[in-house]
Design an enzyme around this catalytic site. Structure first.
Site, PDB file in Angstrom:
ATOM      1  N   GLY A  20       6.587  79.830 -16.007  1.00 21.91           N
ATOM      2  CA  GLY A  20       7.671  80.248 -15.105  1.00 21.91           C
ATOM      3  C   GLY A  20       7.912  79.321 -13.923  1.00 21.91           C
ATOM      4  O   GLY A  20       8.437  79.763 -12.903  1.00 21.91           O
ATOM      5  N   ASN A  22      10.120  76.932 -13.809  1.00 22.06           N
ATOM      6  CA  ASN A  22      11.580  76.869 -13.652  1.00 22.06           C
ATOM      7  C   ASN A  22      12.117  78.164 -13.039  1.00 22.06           C
ATOM      8  O   ASN A  22      13.054  78.129 -12.248  1.00 22.06           O
ATOM      9  CB  ASN A  22      12.261  76.603 -15.001  1.00 22.06           C
ATOM     10  CG  ASN A  22      12.289  75.130 -15.336  1.00 22.06           C
ATOM     11  OD1 ASN A  22      12.974  74.340 -14.676  1.00 22.06           O
ATOM     12  ND2 ASN A  22      11.527  74.739 -16.350  1.00 22.06           N
ATOM     13  N   MET A  95      10.747  81.333 -25.419  1.00 19.07           N
ATOM     14  CA  MET A  95      10.440  80.764 -26.722  1.00 19.07           C
ATOM     15  C   MET A  95      10.870  81.627 -27.910  1.00 19.07           C
ATOM     16  O   MET A  95      10.368  81.443 -29.018  1.00 19.07           O
ATOM     17  CB  MET A  95       8.939  80.434 -26.801  1.00 19.07           C
ATOM     18  CG  MET A  95       8.535  79.348 -25.802  1.00 19.07           C
ATOM     19  SD  MET A  95       9.624  77.885 -25.932  1.00 19.07           S
ATOM     20  CE  MET A  95       8.676  76.661 -25.042  1.00 19.07           C
ATOM     21  N   ILE A  97      14.216  83.019 -30.268  1.00 15.45           N
ATOM     22  CA  ILE A  97      15.606  82.664 -30.563  1.00 15.45           C
ATOM     23  C   ILE A  97      16.442  83.942 -30.562  1.00 15.45           C
ATOM     24  O   ILE A  97      16.128  84.903 -31.268  1.00 15.45           O
ATOM     25  CB  ILE A  97      15.687  81.912 -31.911  1.00 15.45           C
ATOM     26  CG1 ILE A  97      14.958  80.566 -31.758  1.00 15.45           C
ATOM     27  CG2 ILE A  97      17.141  81.697 -32.327  1.00 15.45           C
ATOM     28  CD1 ILE A  97      14.805  79.798 -33.039  1.00 15.45           C
ATOM     29  N   LEU A  98      17.472  83.947 -29.726  1.00 12.50           N
ATOM     30  CA  LEU A  98      18.331  85.128 -29.618  1.00 12.50           C
ATOM     31  C   LEU A  98      19.295  85.165 -30.811  1.00 12.50           C
ATOM     32  O   LEU A  98      19.721  84.118 -31.307  1.00 12.50           O
ATOM     33  CB  LEU A  98      19.111  85.082 -28.300  1.00 12.50           C
ATOM     34  CG  LEU A  98      18.236  85.151 -27.037  1.00 12.50           C
ATOM     35  CD1 LEU A  98      19.019  84.708 -25.803  1.00 12.50           C
ATOM     36  CD2 LEU A  98      17.671  86.562 -26.842  1.00 12.50           C
ATOM     37  N   ASN A 112      20.430  77.352 -20.989  1.00 12.72           N
ATOM     38  CA  ASN A 112      19.051  77.046 -21.358  1.00 12.72           C
ATOM     39  C   ASN A 112      18.686  75.675 -20.796  1.00 12.72           C
ATOM     40  O   ASN A 112      19.547  74.826 -20.615  1.00 12.72           O
ATOM     41  CB  ASN A 112      18.915  77.009 -22.885  1.00 12.72           C
ATOM     42  CG  ASN A 112      17.492  76.731 -23.338  1.00 12.72           C
ATOM     43  OD1 ASN A 112      16.518  77.237 -22.750  1.00 12.72           O
ATOM     44  ND2 ASN A 112      17.331  75.913 -24.365  1.00 12.72           N
ATOM     45  N   HIS A 114      16.125  72.425 -21.635  1.00 13.34           N
ATOM     46  CA  HIS A 114      15.319  71.875 -22.728  1.00 13.34           C
ATOM     47  C   HIS A 114      14.737  70.532 -22.298  1.00 13.34           C
ATOM     48  O   HIS A 114      15.448  69.715 -21.717  1.00 13.34           O
ATOM     49  CB  HIS A 114      16.191  71.718 -23.983  1.00 13.34           C
ATOM     50  CG  HIS A 114      15.420  71.256 -25.172  1.00 13.34           C
ATOM     51  ND1 HIS A 114      14.594  72.102 -25.889  1.00 13.34           N
ATOM     52  CD2 HIS A 114      15.309  70.042 -25.748  1.00 13.34           C
ATOM     53  CE1 HIS A 114      14.021  71.414 -26.862  1.00 13.34           C
ATOM     54  NE2 HIS A 114      14.438  70.164 -26.803  1.00 13.34           N
TER      55      HIS A 114
HETATM   56  C1  GAR Z   1       9.968  73.728 -19.730  1.00 14.36           C
HETATM   57  O1  GAR Z   1       9.583  72.391 -19.888  1.00 14.36           O
HETATM   58  C2  GAR Z   1      11.211  74.027 -20.543  1.00 14.36           C
HETATM   59  O2  GAR Z   1      12.124  72.964 -20.580  1.00 14.36           O
HETATM   60  C3  GAR Z   1      10.620  74.243 -21.912  1.00 14.36           C
HETATM   61  O3  GAR Z   1       9.451  75.011 -21.660  1.00 14.36           O
HETATM   62  C4  GAR Z   1       8.931  74.671 -20.372  1.00 14.36           C
HETATM   63  C5  GAR Z   1       8.744  75.943 -19.581  1.00 14.36           C
HETATM   64  O4  GAR Z   1       8.059  75.700 -18.385  1.00 14.36           O
HETATM   65  N1  GAR Z   1      11.527  74.925 -22.771  1.00 14.36           N
HETATM   66  C6  GAR Z   1      11.603  74.709 -24.081  1.00 14.36           C
HETATM   67  O5  GAR Z   1      10.874  73.947 -24.674  1.00 14.36           O
HETATM   68  C7  GAR Z   1      12.670  75.509 -24.793  1.00 14.36           C
HETATM   69  N2  GAR Z   1      12.850  75.041 -26.123  1.00 14.36           N
HETATM   70  P1  GAR Z   1       8.056  76.778 -17.217  1.00 14.36           P
HETATM   71  O6  GAR Z   1       7.632  78.118 -17.862  1.00 14.36           O
HETATM   72  O7  GAR Z   1       7.036  76.288 -16.242  1.00 14.36           O
HETATM   73  O8  GAR Z   1       9.444  76.853 -16.639  1.00 14.36           O
END
Ligand code: GAR
Length: 193
Positions: A20, A22, A95, A97-98, A112, A114
């Site tokens: 979390g 982000n 993680m 898929i909706l 989203n 990525h």
């Molecule tokens: C982030 O790097 C995000 O871009 C990635 O998971 C991480 C979550 O970090 N998302 C994906 O790979 C989606 N396909 P966080 O929980 O610290 O925000």
């Protein structure tokens, strides 16, 4: 996106599965005066997600749905989004898929982030694949979500140069730091701010 009328910010739900970081950066941004959004709900498919602790720290409502039966979880989810007047969804390390049905109900209102320069390196283990292919650059992308994985319209990207002796961990860390800056910028952009 059209900003909410009056002084109200657009009510936003953030969906997470893990750390979390982000989410934290989005919460901090949402509490600045320039932010067009407020974060009113945190959703997770994982009751053990570390990021759920931010709900308590920042006094934000949270809800966990197992997604073991996607159809049932999404039905409950749609109803809680409605009762909380949620008008924007930010996926942040979510993680699951909706379904197409869910996405249609929030058309143009799901974002989203990525950790790659889409359309390259969709899916999982992006840093590992990028390094194996000896790429010179990687980065991160904020995009609208459509029914195909990591394929919706791109809002913003940030390029990160790969250094000598780069490891999956070092690249992941540097890209994540850029993600924290990119997501708020992308939100300002979709609101034409
Ligand atoms: C982030 O790097 C995000 O871009 C990635 O998971 C991480 C979550 O970090 N998302 C994906 O790979 C989606 N396909 P966080 O929980 O610290 O925000």
């Amino acid at each position: 996106m059209v900003p909410s009328t009056g002084h109200n910010k657009t009510k936003t739900a953030v969906f997470i599965s893990g750390t979390g970081s982000n989410l934290k950066s989005l919460i901090k941004f949402s509490r600045t005066s320039k932010s067009p959004i407020s974060i009113n709900l945190i959703i997770s498919n994982n009751s053990k997600a570390k990021g759920l602790n931010y709900a308590k720290t920042y006094k934000i409502k949270k809800k966990v749905f197992s997604f073991k039966n996607k159809n049932i979880s999404e039905k409950k989810l749609l109803s809680i989004l409605k009762t909380n007047d949620i008008d924007l969804i930010c996926l942040a390390g979510f993680m699951k898929i909706l379904s197409g049905n869910f996405i249609t109900k929030f058309k143009g209102k799901i974002l989203n982030i990525h950790p790659s320069l889409l359309p390259n390196y969709k899916g999982l283990n992006t840093h590992k694949r990028v390094l194996n292919n000896k790429e010179k650059y990687s980065g991160c992308t904020v995009h609208f979500v459509n029914a195909r994985l990591d394929s919706g319209k791109i809002i913003l990207q940030k390029k990160v140069k790969i250094s000598k002796n780069e490891t999956e961990a070092s690249l992941g860390k540097r890209i994540l730091a850029q993600e924290h800056r990119l997501y708020p910028k992308a939100i300002l952009k979709i609101f034409n701010l």
